[in-house]
Design an enzyme around this catalytic site. Structure first.
Site, PDB file in Angstrom:
ATOM      1  N   GLU A   1       0.820  -1.213   0.000  1.00 41.57           N
ATOM      2  CA  GLU A   1       0.000   0.000   0.000  1.00 41.57           C
ATOM      3  C   GLU A   1       0.859   1.271   0.000  1.00 41.57           C
ATOM      4  O   GLU A   1       1.926   1.294   0.614  1.00 41.57           O
ATOM      5  CB  GLU A   1      -0.884   0.014   1.257  1.00 41.57           C
TER       6      GLU A   1
ATOM      7  N   ASP B   1      -7.761  -5.057   8.621  1.00 45.77           N
ATOM      8  CA  ASP B   1      -7.367  -3.820   7.943  1.00 45.77           C
ATOM      9  C   ASP B   1      -7.239  -3.994   6.437  1.00 45.77           C
ATOM     10  O   ASP B   1      -6.503  -3.266   5.778  1.00 45.77           O
ATOM     11  CB  ASP B   1      -6.057  -3.283   8.553  1.00 45.77           C
TER      12      ASP B   1
HETATM   13  N1  LIG Z   1      -4.687  -0.848  12.122  1.00 43.26           N
HETATM   14  C1  LIG Z   1      -3.431  -0.521  11.930  1.00 43.26           C
HETATM   15  O1  LIG Z   1      -3.067   0.656  11.875  1.00 43.26           O
HETATM   16  C2  LIG Z   1      -2.418  -1.607  11.810  1.00 43.26           C
HETATM   17  C3  LIG Z   1      -1.051  -1.292  11.868  1.00 43.26           C
HETATM   18  C4  LIG Z   1      -0.115  -2.320  11.870  1.00 43.26           C
HETATM   19  C5  LIG Z   1      -0.552  -3.640  11.748  1.00 43.26           C
HETATM   20  N2  LIG Z   1      -1.878  -3.903  11.642  1.00 43.26           N
HETATM   21  C6  LIG Z   1      -2.381  -5.283  11.540  1.00 43.26           C
HETATM   22  O2  LIG Z   1      -2.256  -5.847  12.831  1.00 43.26           O
HETATM   23  C7  LIG Z   1      -2.103  -7.262  12.706  1.00 43.26           C
HETATM   24  C8  LIG Z   1      -0.974  -7.735  13.584  1.00 43.26           C
HETATM   25  O3  LIG Z   1       0.254  -7.234  13.063  1.00 43.26           O
HETATM   26  P1  LIG Z   1       1.634  -7.834  13.573  1.00 43.26           P
HETATM   27  O4  LIG Z   1       2.710  -7.058  12.890  1.00 43.26           O
HETATM   28  O5  LIG Z   1       1.613  -7.924  15.066  1.00 43.26           O
HETATM   29  O6  LIG Z   1       1.522  -9.313  12.958  1.00 43.26           O
HETATM   30  P2  LIG Z   1       2.284 -10.635  13.408  1.00 43.26           P
HETATM   31  O7  LIG Z   1       2.173 -11.585  12.271  1.00 43.26           O
HETATM   32  O8  LIG Z   1       3.618 -10.318  13.952  1.00 43.26           O
HETATM   33  O9  LIG Z   1       1.409 -11.186  14.640  1.00 43.26           O
HETATM   34  C9  LIG Z   1       0.110 -11.678  14.478  1.00 43.26           C
HETATM   35  C10 LIG Z   1      -0.181 -12.615  15.646  1.00 43.26           C
HETATM   36  O10 LIG Z   1      -1.577 -13.014  15.543  1.00 43.26           O
HETATM   37  C11 LIG Z   1      -1.646 -14.361  15.991  1.00 43.26           C
HETATM   38  N3  LIG Z   1      -2.913 -14.922  15.545  1.00 43.26           N
HETATM   39  C12 LIG Z   1      -3.300 -15.248  14.277  1.00 43.26           C
HETATM   40  N4  LIG Z   1      -4.555 -15.762  14.301  1.00 43.26           N
HETATM   41  C13 LIG Z   1      -4.967 -15.720  15.600  1.00 43.26           C
HETATM   42  C14 LIG Z   1      -6.157 -16.092  16.258  1.00 43.26           C
HETATM   43  N5  LIG Z   1      -7.185 -16.622  15.570  1.00 43.26           N
HETATM   44  N6  LIG Z   1      -6.259 -15.902  17.598  1.00 43.26           N
HETATM   45  C15 LIG Z   1      -5.228 -15.383  18.305  1.00 43.26           C
HETATM   46  N7  LIG Z   1      -4.050 -15.014  17.721  1.00 43.26           N
HETATM   47  C16 LIG Z   1      -3.930 -15.193  16.395  1.00 43.26           C
HETATM   48  C17 LIG Z   1      -0.418 -15.011  15.366  1.00 43.26           C
HETATM   49  O11 LIG Z   1      -0.103 -16.240  15.992  1.00 43.26           O
HETATM   50  C18 LIG Z   1       0.636 -13.916  15.601  1.00 43.26           C
HETATM   51  O12 LIG Z   1       1.318 -14.085  16.810  1.00 43.26           O
HETATM   52  C19 LIG Z   1      -1.905  -7.533  11.221  1.00 43.26           C
HETATM   53  O13 LIG Z   1      -3.119  -8.043  10.701  1.00 43.26           O
HETATM   54  C20 LIG Z   1      -1.576  -6.189  10.631  1.00 43.26           C
HETATM   55  O14 LIG Z   1      -1.992  -6.091   9.278  1.00 43.26           O
HETATM   56  C21 LIG Z   1      -2.815  -2.919  11.676  1.00 43.26           C
END
Ligand SMILES: NC(=O)c1ccc[n+]([C@@H]2O[C@H](COP(=O)([O-])OP(=O)(O)OC[C@H]3O[C@@H](n4cnc5c(N)ncnc54)[C@H](O)[C@@H]3O)[C@@H](O)[C@H]2O)c1
Length: 347
Positions: free
Chosen positions: A64, A235
């Site tokens: 993005e 997101d």
């Molecule tokens: N809204 C925003 O501004 C914003 C900003 C950054 C990241 N994000 C989103 O936040 C999310 C997390 O990002 P990250 O960098 O920590 O990712 P990451 O991959 O490091 O961590 C994700 C975690 O979610 C866990 N997980 C997956 N499915 C699950 C479930 N059903 N129940 C419980 N845990 C589960 C995984 O085991 C992992 O530990 C991503 O989807 C990312 O796109 C959003």
């Protein structure tokens, strides 16, 4: 070899320099500082150029571009989201970004934004909770214990006074990592085996999982009256975390509706379903939480203005010891003689 002139050079903040800068400022002070910058920019929301981010989707993830401008400074972030990247040792989210002077179009800062995004996302979540969460909330459930998790926990402590965090992740190792990383930092941490345990007694529910599908991290019966939900992980189109019934019971707050309606939890609702723009609450134009029975939901997707605020904060705090000067812009002696400069560089 020709030495670049001052006009050619742009400050560049590498990952290492960003980490040194954060430690120099202090993690809590950085989280508070960024929160203040985002809050200030949300107060002047109307003057920003706004557009939903430009997304390029693939089977495995999304890339993005997130541009905005306040008329004097222009900024953009490049960011990806690839939930399966961890399998070969890569991050789900990486990013870098730039600020430029609108008057000349010349970049004034180029920066890593992977670490900075984690800080800005946490600061944004805490800012929303500051305006929406129940008064005196001290316990947060943190579901999804990946890269963002510790930043979220620390922001909620620094900005909202949360001092107990209940952790849950499908991957136990992720929960153990967060518990290890946050040990001894003034937070009481409870590692839970089930999401139902994690939400026990929590006034704030943060979901921050990564999966490229419609997930149901929280079901309707898990969400009691009066809680604040900070939904971070949903997101992208086709990527949500909350059961639709929760949305129907919540007062929903969003960043920028044209983007959130495509990417956020509210993609599950009708395109005209009423939501409140968070900037209006911050600017005193709309109500935040009305009573202690209401469920408030911050449907976070991440908007360009937050990254602009984060880059602005870094630019304002940057000293020579925390950046390199990058030879990024061609600067011929005669501005019209770009070719001549190339010729003179021969051999
Ligand atoms: N809204 C925003 O501004 C914003 C900003 C950054 C990241 N994000 C989103 O936040 C999310 C997390 O990002 P990250 O960098 O920590 O990712 P990451 O991959 O490091 O961590 C994700 C975690 O979610 C866990 N997980 C997956 N499915 C699950 C479930 N059903 N129940 C419980 N845990 C589960 C995984 O085991 C992992 O530990 C991503 O989807 C990312 O796109 C959003």
């Amino acid at each position: 070899m020709m030495e670049p002139s001052d006009k050619a050079l742009v400050p560049f903040v590498s990952v290492d320099h960003m980490m040194q800068l954060i430690h120099h400022i202090g993690v809590d002070a950085m989280l508070r500082g960024l929160t203040d910058y985002i809050e200030a920019d949300f107060r002047r929301w109307e003057l920003f150029d706004k557009t939903p981010r430009v997304a390029s989707h693939s089977k495995e993830g999304v890339i993005e571009l997130m541009p905005t401008s306040d008329g004097e400074v222009y900024g953009f972030k490049y960011v990806n989201g690839h939930p399966k990247n961890w399998k070969d040792g890569r991050q789900t989210v990486t990013a870098f970004g730039l600020l430029a002077d609108v008057a000349t179009g010349y970049p004034v800062l180029l920066s890593e934004m992977t670490v900075l995004t984690a800080i800005r996302t946490a600061a944004m979540s805490a800012l929303a909770a500051k305006h929406l969460a129940p008064q005196g909330a001290r316990t947060m459930a943190m579901i999804g214990n990946g890269a963002q998790a510790e930043f979220q926990a620390r922001a909620f402590r620094a900005i909202c006074g949360v001092d107990q965090v209940r952790l849950y992740d499908i991957d136990r190792a992720a929960t153990e990592k967060v518990a290890r990383n946050l040990a001894g930092q003034g937070l009481s941490l409870v590692s839970c085996s089930w999401p139902e345990d994690a939400i026990e007694g929590a006034e704030i529910l943060t979901t921050c999982t990564a999966d490229k599908q419609y997930s149901t991290i929280l079901t309707d019966n898990m969400v009691g009256a009066g809680v604040h939900i900070n939904a971070v992980g949903g997101d992208c189109p086709g990527k949500t975390e909350l059961h639709r019934d929760i949305l129907m019971r919540s007062e929903i707050y969003v960043e920028y509706p044209p983007q959130t309606r495509v990417e956020g939890e509210i993609q599950q609702l009708a395109p005209d379903y009423p939501v409140t723009e968070l900037w209006r609450v911050i600017a005193g134009q709309a109500a935040g939480r009305a009573n202690n029975r209401q469920i408030t939901l911050f449907d976070s997707v991440g908007f360009a203005v937050e990254d602009f605020s984060a880059l602005r904060f870094v630019r304002d705090r940057l000293t020579h010891e925390h950046c390199d000067m990058l030879d990024l812009l061609a600067d011929p002696d005669d501005p019209r003689d770009l070719y001549g400069m190339l010729e003179r560089a021969k051999g």
